[in-house]
Write a protein that holds these residues in place. Structure first.
Motif, PDB file in Angstrom:
ATOM      1  N   PHE A 196       8.589  27.504   1.319  1.00  0.00           N
ATOM      2  CA  PHE A 196       7.246  26.994   1.606  1.00  0.00           C
ATOM      3  C   PHE A 196       6.705  27.778   2.794  1.00  0.00           C
ATOM      4  O   PHE A 196       7.350  27.858   3.841  1.00  0.00           O
ATOM      5  N   VAL A 197       5.549  28.390   2.629  1.00  0.00           N
ATOM      6  CA  VAL A 197       4.990  29.231   3.690  1.00  0.00           C
ATOM      7  C   VAL A 197       3.660  28.651   4.184  1.00  0.00           C
ATOM      8  O   VAL A 197       2.743  28.426   3.396  1.00  0.00           O
ATOM      9  N   ILE A 198       3.624  28.396   5.487  1.00  0.00           N
ATOM     10  CA  ILE A 198       2.434  27.828   6.124  1.00  0.00           C
ATOM     11  C   ILE A 198       1.759  28.907   6.957  1.00  0.00           C
ATOM     12  O   ILE A 198       2.423  29.611   7.716  1.00  0.00           O
ATOM     13  N   ARG A 199       0.456  29.048   6.799  1.00  0.00           N
ATOM     14  CA  ARG A 199      -0.294  30.012   7.610  1.00  0.00           C
ATOM     15  C   ARG A 199      -1.434  29.312   8.328  1.00  0.00           C
ATOM     16  O   ARG A 199      -1.785  28.181   7.988  1.00  0.00           O
ATOM     17  N   CYS A 200      -2.010  29.992   9.311  1.00  0.00           N
ATOM     18  CA  CYS A 200      -3.014  29.349  10.161  1.00  0.00           C
ATOM     19  C   CYS A 200      -4.367  30.033  10.084  1.00  0.00           C
ATOM     20  O   CYS A 200      -4.471  31.269  10.112  1.00  0.00           O
ATOM     21  N   ASN A 201      -5.393  29.224  10.018  1.00  0.00           N
ATOM     22  CA  ASN A 201      -6.778  29.668  10.198  1.00  0.00           C
ATOM     23  C   ASN A 201      -7.226  30.790   9.279  1.00  0.00           C
ATOM     24  O   ASN A 201      -7.937  31.708   9.710  1.00  0.00           O
ATOM     25  N   LEU A 202      -6.834  30.669   8.033  1.00  0.00           N
ATOM     26  CA  LEU A 202      -7.271  31.615   6.997  1.00  0.00           C
ATOM     27  C   LEU A 202      -7.032  33.072   7.373  1.00  0.00           C
ATOM     28  O   LEU A 202      -7.799  33.954   6.957  1.00  0.00           O
ATOM     29  N   ALA A 203      -6.005  33.309   8.162  1.00  0.00           N
ATOM     30  CA  ALA A 203      -5.727  34.684   8.587  1.00  0.00           C
ATOM     31  C   ALA A 203      -5.539  35.582   7.373  1.00  0.00           C
ATOM     32  O   ALA A 203      -4.909  35.180   6.399  1.00  0.00           O
ATOM     33  N   PRO A 204      -6.092  36.791   7.412  1.00  0.00           N
ATOM     34  CA  PRO A 204      -5.957  37.690   6.257  1.00  0.00           C
ATOM     35  C   PRO A 204      -4.513  38.116   6.033  1.00  0.00           C
ATOM     36  O   PRO A 204      -3.746  38.247   6.992  1.00  0.00           O
ATOM     37  N   VAL A 205      -4.139  38.319   4.779  1.00  0.00           N
ATOM     38  CA  VAL A 205      -2.772  38.726   4.467  1.00  0.00           C
ATOM     39  C   VAL A 205      -2.708  40.066   3.726  1.00  0.00           C
ATOM     40  O   VAL A 205      -1.849  40.896   4.010  1.00  0.00           O
ATOM     41  N   GLN A 206      -3.618  40.260   2.784  1.00  0.00           N
ATOM     42  CA  GLN A 206      -3.574  41.420   1.910  1.00  0.00           C
ATOM     43  C   GLN A 206      -3.343  42.735   2.664  1.00  0.00           C
ATOM     44  O   GLN A 206      -2.408  43.455   2.364  1.00  0.00           O
TER      45      GLN A 206
ATOM     46  N   ASN B  37      -5.606  30.377  -4.539  1.00  0.00           N
ATOM     47  CA  ASN B  37      -4.908  30.196  -5.804  1.00  0.00           C
ATOM     48  C   ASN B  37      -4.020  28.953  -5.900  1.00  0.00           C
ATOM     49  O   ASN B  37      -2.844  29.037  -6.167  1.00  0.00           O
ATOM     50  N   GLY B  38      -4.604  27.822  -5.625  1.00  0.00           N
ATOM     51  CA  GLY B  38      -3.849  26.578  -5.810  1.00  0.00           C
ATOM     52  C   GLY B  38      -3.113  26.064  -4.594  1.00  0.00           C
ATOM     53  O   GLY B  38      -2.517  24.986  -4.628  1.00  0.00           O
ATOM     54  N   SER B  39      -3.119  26.818  -3.493  1.00  0.00           N
ATOM     55  CA  SER B  39      -2.384  26.303  -2.335  1.00  0.00           C
ATOM     56  C   SER B  39      -3.196  25.236  -1.600  1.00  0.00           C
ATOM     57  O   SER B  39      -4.350  24.967  -1.916  1.00  0.00           O
ATOM     58  N   ILE B  40      -2.560  24.649  -0.607  1.00  0.00           N
ATOM     59  CA  ILE B  40      -3.195  23.578   0.150  1.00  0.00           C
ATOM     60  C   ILE B  40      -4.083  24.183   1.243  1.00  0.00           C
ATOM     61  O   ILE B  40      -3.638  25.053   1.994  1.00  0.00           O
ATOM     62  N   LEU B  41      -5.322  23.748   1.290  1.00  0.00           N
ATOM     63  CA  LEU B  41      -6.234  24.180   2.351  1.00  0.00           C
ATOM     64  C   LEU B  41      -6.443  22.980   3.272  1.00  0.00           C
ATOM     65  O   LEU B  41      -6.975  21.953   2.865  1.00  0.00           O
ATOM     66  N   TRP B  42      -5.986  23.135   4.510  1.00  0.00           N
ATOM     67  CA  TRP B  42      -5.916  22.012   5.457  1.00  0.00           C
ATOM     68  C   TRP B  42      -7.032  22.160   6.490  1.00  0.00           C
ATOM     69  O   TRP B  42      -7.026  23.091   7.280  1.00  0.00           O
ATOM     70  N   ILE B  43      -7.992  21.276   6.410  1.00  0.00           N
ATOM     71  CA  ILE B  43      -9.188  21.399   7.252  1.00  0.00           C
ATOM     72  C   ILE B  43      -9.287  20.238   8.237  1.00  0.00           C
ATOM     73  O   ILE B  43      -9.542  19.099   7.830  1.00  0.00           O
ATOM     74  N   PRO B  44      -9.088  20.492   9.514  1.00  0.00           N
ATOM     75  CA  PRO B  44      -9.265  19.425  10.504  1.00  0.00           C
ATOM     76  C   PRO B  44     -10.761  19.132  10.674  1.00  0.00           C
ATOM     77  O   PRO B  44     -11.426  19.733  11.497  1.00  0.00           O
ATOM     78  N   ALA B  45     -11.252  18.217   9.875  1.00  0.00           N
ATOM     79  CA  ALA B  45     -12.690  17.963   9.814  1.00  0.00           C
ATOM     80  C   ALA B  45     -13.150  16.923  10.825  1.00  0.00           C
ATOM     81  O   ALA B  45     -14.332  16.828  11.117  1.00  0.00           O
TER      82      ALA B  45
ATOM     83  N   GLY C 279     -18.467  19.940  16.718  1.00  0.00           N
ATOM     84  CA  GLY C 279     -18.999  21.288  16.496  1.00  0.00           C
ATOM     85  C   GLY C 279     -18.822  21.792  15.075  1.00  0.00           C
ATOM     86  O   GLY C 279     -19.530  22.683  14.631  1.00  0.00           O
ATOM     87  N   GLY C 280     -17.854  21.235  14.354  1.00  0.00           N
ATOM     88  CA  GLY C 280     -17.549  21.777  13.028  1.00  0.00           C
ATOM     89  C   GLY C 280     -18.294  21.133  11.886  1.00  0.00           C
ATOM     90  O   GLY C 280     -18.112  21.512  10.734  1.00  0.00           O
ATOM     91  N   LYS C 281     -19.153  20.195  12.203  1.00  0.00           N
ATOM     92  CA  LYS C 281     -19.791  19.373  11.168  1.00  0.00           C
ATOM     93  C   LYS C 281     -20.358  20.195   9.999  1.00  0.00           C
ATOM     94  O   LYS C 281     -19.929  20.059   8.862  1.00  0.00           O
TER      95      LYS C 281
ATOM     96  N   VAL D 296      -2.504  26.634   4.055  1.00  0.00           N
ATOM     97  CA  VAL D 296      -3.185  27.388   5.106  1.00  0.00           C
ATOM     98  C   VAL D 296      -4.179  26.461   5.791  1.00  0.00           C
ATOM     99  O   VAL D 296      -4.832  25.639   5.152  1.00  0.00           O
ATOM    100  N   THR D 297      -4.227  26.568   7.122  1.00  0.00           N
ATOM    101  CA  THR D 297      -5.141  25.717   7.879  1.00  0.00           C
ATOM    102  C   THR D 297      -6.479  26.430   8.032  1.00  0.00           C
ATOM    103  O   THR D 297      -6.570  27.655   7.886  1.00  0.00           O
ATOM    104  N   MET D 298      -7.498  25.673   8.321  1.00  0.00           N
ATOM    105  CA  MET D 298      -8.807  26.266   8.592  1.00  0.00           C
ATOM    106  C   MET D 298      -9.570  25.409   9.599  1.00  0.00           C
ATOM    107  O   MET D 298     -10.184  24.415   9.222  1.00  0.00           O
ATOM    108  N   ASN D 299      -9.509  25.814  10.858  1.00  0.00           N
ATOM    109  CA  ASN D 299     -10.377  25.153  11.828  1.00  0.00           C
ATOM    110  C   ASN D 299     -11.813  25.523  11.481  1.00  0.00           C
ATOM    111  O   ASN D 299     -12.073  26.673  11.149  1.00  0.00           O
TER     112      ASN D 299
END
Ligand code: CTP
Length: 319
Positions: free
Chosen positions: A127-137, A181-189, A194-196, A150-153
């Motif tokens: 299981f691989v967790i990444r932060c803030n939609l950081a680019p990978v390609q 592609n189907g992974s979990i997108l975790w958004i601290p809403a 400020g993020g509204k 992957v998280t997304m502030n």
């Protein structure tokens, strides 16, 4: 049983930036590190007294309805209404329900990953967790590609996608979201007001283009619970970073936890400069008074856990 000593020293840290990375030296000989199963289980149990990742990873549909009013965690006087879109994207059941993984990778965003060659190793974890939609390609050799969560502030929309000012930026974000592609997108809403709008834009994009992601929005109590856990271990964190939140959650469903890209210092162990992020030109901001994060303090705690075998930190090259 023995106590978990997370914050070994009680003396105030000596502030000498030039030497900071030396003090945090981590043995390059990874062969020496051994997983401490007993300690990992004890930590999982302790954390469960404060939070349950399975529940706190996301608010569920059953618990909110459109129009409900939520007070932001960091701006208690500001409120938001649960929109129809947000409601639609709330999961019905926890994306982590009954999940257990042998090994997990949590990938932080430090420039220490550049030229690490860690991509392959990272991708071997269950299981691989990444932060803030950081680019990978473009960085696959060093950071890998596999992404299960992957998280997304909301601030990422501003920082990395120009607040979607035009069609080009909207398309860029859309492509990035499709690539999940189907992974979990975790958004601290619900953290800061400020993020509204930014959260709403992303929600709209996902629904409109039927993006294949499993959205999750952390519970209202998660932050305080995480802070509470670390406080009882004498780690005084004002506002835990995404990376620390992910580690704290991962203890629930991961047997072994491997951290990459955690290095909040401007010099590496050989005194070479390290970028703050592996993928952009953002500078070290956490040292300023205004920043709510205390990354070096968090790092000290994680390093101590590494030394005790509760997690493994990789801050150099992978074999
Ligand atoms: N990190 C680190 N050293 C760095 C940069 C990041 O250890 N030089 C870790 C931190 O735990 C951080 C995570 O990697 O939370 C993800 O990095 P980033 O996207 O920069 O997170 P933050 O800017 O801290 O975002 P947030 O405010 O959400 O915590």
């Amino acid at each position: 049983g023995a106590e978990v000593v997370i914050n070994g020293s009680s003396s105030p840290a000596v502030v000498d930036r030039s030497n900071e990375s030396i003090k945090h030296n981590i043995q390059p000989a990874s062969a020496k590190w051994r997983h401490n199963q007993t300690l990992s289980l004890r930590i999982r149990k302790q954390i469960l007294k404060f939070l349950d990742a399975e529940k706190d990873i996301s608010v569920l549909k059953g618990t909110l309805k459109p129009g409900d009013i939520i007070h932001y965690i960091f701006d208690r006087d500001s409120t938001m209404n649960v929109s129809q879109n947000l409601y639609e994207l709330l999961p019905r059941t926890s994306p982590l329900k009954n999940k257990h993984f042998r090994t997990c990778a949590i990938v932080g965003n430090s420039g220490v990953l550049l030229n690490s060659g860690c991509g392959q190793e990272i991708d071997t974890h269950s299981f691989v967790i990444r932060c803030n939609l950081a680019p990978v390609q473009e960085y696959a050799r060093d950071v890998g590609l596999k992404t299960d969560l992957v998280t997304m502030n909301p601030s990422v929309i501003q920082r990395a996608f120009e607040d979607l000012v035009n069609a080009t930026w909207r398309e860029k974000l859309l492509q990035r979201l499709h690539s999940l592609n189907g992974s979990i997108l975790w958004i601290p809403a619900f953290m800061a007001r400020g993020g509204k709008e930014r959260v709403e834009w992303v929600n709209e994009l996902i629904l409109k283009h039927r993006v294949n992601v499993r959205t999750a929005y952390p519970s209202l109590r998660l932050l305080h619970a995480v802070r509470g856990y670390w406080l009882t271990n004498k780690v005084h964190i004002k506002r835990p970073t995404t990376g620390l939140l992910m580690y704290t959650l991962a203890t629930r469903f991961c047997n072994q936890i491997y951290l990459y890209g955690f290095w909040p210092f401007p010099l590496d162990q050989n005194q070479n400069p390290v970028k703050y992020h592996y993928y952009d030109s953002l500078k070290y901001g956490y040292t300023s008074q205004a920043s709510p994060h205390t990354m070096p303090l968090e790092f000290k705690a994680l390093k101590s856990l590494h030394e005790q075998g509760a997690l493994k930190l990789t801050v150099g090259q992978c074999d």
